[in-house]
Design a protein around this motif. Sequence first.
Motif, PDB file in Angstrom:
ATOM      1  N   THR A 186       0.846  -1.085  -0.043  1.00 46.99           N
ATOM      2  CA  THR A 186       0.017  -0.058   0.035  1.00 46.99           C
ATOM      3  C   THR A 186       0.870   1.238  -0.022  1.00 46.99           C
ATOM      4  OG1 THR A 186      -1.599  -1.344   1.432  1.00 46.99           O
ATOM      5  CG2 THR A 186      -1.911   1.121   1.224  1.00 46.99           C
ATOM      6  N   VAL A 192      -8.154   2.621  -0.523  1.00 42.38           N
ATOM      7  CA  VAL A 192      -8.451   1.020  -0.011  1.00 42.38           C
ATOM      8  C   VAL A 192     -10.055   1.033   0.436  1.00 42.38           C
ATOM      9  CG1 VAL A 192      -7.774  -0.639   1.353  1.00 42.38           C
ATOM     10  CG2 VAL A 192      -5.972   0.958   0.599  1.00 42.38           C
ATOM     11  N   THR A 210      -3.950   0.506   6.442  1.00 40.48           N
ATOM     12  CA  THR A 210      -4.129   1.615   5.452  1.00 40.48           C
ATOM     13  C   THR A 210      -3.791   2.604   5.594  1.00 40.48           C
ATOM     14  OG1 THR A 210      -5.941   0.239   4.214  1.00 40.48           O
ATOM     15  CG2 THR A 210      -5.944   2.654   3.912  1.00 40.48           C
TER      16      THR A 210
END
Length: 315
Positions: A186, A192, A210
């Motif tokens: 990520t 996300v 995230t």
Amino acid sequence: MSRTVRVASAVVAAAATFPDRAAISDGDCLHDYASLSDAVQYFSADLVEAGVLPGARVGIYVGSGYEALLAVLAVEQIAAVAAPLDISAAPEFTRRQIADIGIDHLIGHREHEHLVVDVADEMDAFGPTMTSIAGDYTLARSGRGPLAPGSSGGAVFGLRNGAGLLEVSSEALMSAAHEMRADIGTTPDDVVAVTEPLTTRVVLTSCLATLLAGACLSVRRHGGANPVRVAEQLDCDEASILLCSNDRLAALRSAGVQAHRSLRVLELAQERFGADHQDGCGPDGGERRYGTTLLPESAVPVCYSRDPGPWLCSR
């Protein structure tokens, strides 16, 4: 003596690095990292003022969006144990969870205060004390003290079909979130999308991963059971990664939901009691009532798979 590094503190620290970057989109508002940090600190201060002590088990009976995640972070920040509960579950099931987990405080959103009142009697035979906190929330308190005073905090989850309880420390949550962030790759440019309620460790871990990456988390107050809502979420927030359960993935496939070719999919496995045991059964195969077993973190691995194959109709 080493000091516990909290997930909430790491999110607050991230705000110092990229305060104006989008942190959470909930469909109605876009919250940047600075406002998320301020909200966590305000909420946690209110919890302390309301008498919530380290080690207290605090039920989060809020839903699945920004409000729920904010409550989890605030509880974890003060070294209490967050217990995310499914607001869509039958009240009798939630009452049993409250008793099994040993919840002594229950947080609800003010618009759902009637639901809190409906289930909170399980915490105290004489009825809980209700108070308003952090502007939009209701806190129900029992008369007893925390079951584990001095705890380092973290979260506790009920497993599927009554297989037991899983308690995860703040350190373990941090470790799992960093590992998932690195594994998925990520970046701060990702959006996300999460379609599941925050009631399992794998979903909460993915949300924390995230935020630790400085990416934008796309969540909705009401879970993504409706494929049309999921399609709108993906399109509106321009999601680059989708996190959803096995069951949700099958429903999206069947509904023919469309997505951009660049979308990456992370299929979250349903958490269960070990790899070799069926839901609701112990090591000996016998039936277990919900909450009778407190499992170690290693008994229920965080399971997910990347790129599970064609599933959406590409645009």
